[in-house]
Design a protein around this motif. Structure first.
Motif, PDB file in Angstrom:
ATOM      1  N   VAL A 114       0.865  -1.178   0.000  1.00 54.52           N
ATOM      2  CA  VAL A 114       0.000   0.000   0.000  1.00 54.52           C
ATOM      3  C   VAL A 114       0.901   1.227   0.000  1.00 54.52           C
ATOM      4  O   VAL A 114       1.778   1.360   0.865  1.00 54.52           O
ATOM      5  CB  VAL A 114      -0.918   0.030   1.244  1.00 54.52           C
ATOM      6  CG1 VAL A 114      -1.852   1.234   1.175  1.00 54.52           C
ATOM      7  CG2 VAL A 114      -1.711  -1.261   1.363  1.00 54.52           C
ATOM      8  N   HIS A 150      -0.553  -0.786  -4.788  1.00 48.33           N
ATOM      9  CA  HIS A 150      -1.795  -0.011  -4.726  1.00 48.33           C
ATOM     10  C   HIS A 150      -1.565   1.328  -4.035  1.00 48.33           C
ATOM     11  O   HIS A 150      -1.140   1.363  -2.876  1.00 48.33           O
ATOM     12  CB  HIS A 150      -2.853  -0.783  -3.932  1.00 48.33           C
ATOM     13  CG  HIS A 150      -3.117  -2.148  -4.478  1.00 48.33           C
ATOM     14  ND1 HIS A 150      -4.055  -2.387  -5.456  1.00 48.33           N
ATOM     15  CD2 HIS A 150      -2.552  -3.351  -4.195  1.00 48.33           C
ATOM     16  CE1 HIS A 150      -4.062  -3.682  -5.747  1.00 48.33           C
ATOM     17  NE2 HIS A 150      -3.161  -4.282  -5.002  1.00 48.33           N
ATOM     18  N   LEU A 180      -6.275   2.236  -4.964  1.00 50.29           N
ATOM     19  CA  LEU A 180      -7.274   1.522  -4.159  1.00 50.29           C
ATOM     20  C   LEU A 180      -8.592   2.274  -4.253  1.00 50.29           C
ATOM     21  O   LEU A 180      -8.593   3.506  -4.326  1.00 50.29           O
ATOM     22  CB  LEU A 180      -6.872   1.527  -2.684  1.00 50.29           C
ATOM     23  CG  LEU A 180      -5.942   0.477  -2.135  1.00 50.29           C
ATOM     24  CD1 LEU A 180      -5.807   0.694  -0.634  1.00 50.29           C
ATOM     25  CD2 LEU A 180      -6.459  -0.915  -2.405  1.00 50.29           C
ATOM     26  N   ARG A 230     -11.267  -3.253   2.252  1.00 46.38           N
ATOM     27  CA  ARG A 230     -10.823  -3.240   0.853  1.00 46.38           C
ATOM     28  C   ARG A 230      -9.555  -4.099   0.700  1.00 46.38           C
ATOM     29  O   ARG A 230      -9.427  -4.885  -0.226  1.00 46.38           O
ATOM     30  CB  ARG A 230     -10.570  -1.772   0.474  1.00 46.38           C
ATOM     31  CG  ARG A 230     -10.156  -1.456  -0.909  1.00 46.38           C
ATOM     32  CD  ARG A 230     -11.063  -1.898  -1.995  1.00 46.38           C
ATOM     33  NE  ARG A 230     -12.393  -1.307  -1.982  1.00 46.38           N
ATOM     34  CZ  ARG A 230     -13.374  -1.630  -2.827  1.00 46.38           C
ATOM     35  NH1 ARG A 230     -13.168  -2.529  -3.762  1.00 46.38           N
ATOM     36  NH2 ARG A 230     -14.551  -1.074  -2.758  1.00 46.38           N
TER      37      ARG A 230
END
Ligand SMILES: Nc1ncnc2c1ncn2[C@@H]1O[C@H](COP(=O)(O)OP(=O)(O)OP(=O)(O)O)[C@@H](O)[C@H]1O
Ligand SMILES: [Mg+2]
Length: 245
Positions: A114, A150, A180, A230
């Motif tokens: 992330v 992401h 995302l 998510r």
């Protein structure tokens, strides 16, 4: 599953996100064993964890590990051992200007990397110069590692539309990196809570009787739960497609 918060630029919310995702209700429901690993030699989270221990807050639901070594073999072995013993491992990677040892390892090792990033041309060009070359090298060497990178838009205005942000980033991001479908809005609540060894949910309980603070923290909790859900979903989709191959 291994999730890493990676961003060479400092102060983008990596540590705050790592902590609160690790302690989110969504993660607690989905995983039996959760490890939070800090690779930052500065030990921001280690200090916070020590405060937790001193204050007697729950230190059993998530295990905490601080790996301060900058010797590649040492920290890699440590991380791999923790990953083997936990269903979910969340890594907080330091913002690194030079060397980028931890960043390189995390990008190659995580199932989901992330990348917290502001919607700003400065941050986008810093990403292209500093982090993207690492991602590109990894993907070109091992094509299966595509699809793990992401961007999470951070410090967005609380009223920013997720769809608009998603469309914007997917337009400007280079190949192999997607956005995302979630955002991490800027919330004043973060100025207060994390210096006392608390996580967001615990802070919510502390301010439950103060209407103004409670409303703010409830929104922040909702942001984190949405991001956690998510990520869990992406992880499950990855697992399912890996099994299908
Ligand atoms: N959603 C948010 N809204 C407003 N401030 C936030 C939010 N999340 C984190 N912050 C604040 O932003 C600052 C940077 O956050 P944090 O330490 O998590 O970033 P970092 O990426 O881990 O930084 P570093 O690269 O130095 O490790 C902290 O003061 C934190 O309290
Ligand atoms: Mg940090």
């Amino acid at each position: 599953m291994i999730i890493g918060f990676v961003q060479t630029k400092g102060g983008t919310g990596k540590s705050t996100l790592a902590v609160n995702i690790a302690f989110s209700n969504a993660v607690a429901r989905a995983f039996d064993s959760i490890a939070l690993v800090e690779l930052d030699p500065q030990g921001t989270l280690r200090n916070w964890w020590e405060e937790r221990e001193e204050m007697g807050y729950d230190c059993s639901r998530v295990s905490f590990h601080h790996i301060s070594s900058t010797q590649k073999e040492v920290f890699q072995e440590g991380i791999k051992a923790i990953a083997q013993h936990n269903q979910l491992m969340i890594m907080d990677i330091p913002g690194e200007g030079t060397g980028k040892l931890h960043t390189r390892f995390a990008c190659a090792f995580c199932d989901i990397a992330v990348i917290p990033m502001r919607q700003s041309t400065n941050d986008e060009s810093a990403f292209l110069t500093n982090l993207y070359p690492i991602i590109k090298d990894i993907v070109l060497a091992v094509p299966e590692k595509r699809g793990r990178f992401h961007v999470l838009p951070v410090f967005t205005h609380p009223r920013t539309s997720i769809d608009k942000c998603y469309a914007y980033f997917n337009e400007v991001l280079p190949p192999y990196v997607t956005c995302l479908k979630a955002v991490y809005p800027a919330r004043s609540v973060y100025e207060n809570f994390n210096r006392k060894g608390l996580n967001l949910n615990e802070y919510a309980a502390v301010v439950a009787t103060n209407r103004k603070f409670r409303q703010q923290v409830e929104k922040a909790v909702k942001d984190v739960e949405t991001i956690a859900n998510r990520l869990i979903r992406i992880g499950r989709e990855k697992n399912a497609s890996a099994k299908g191959k």
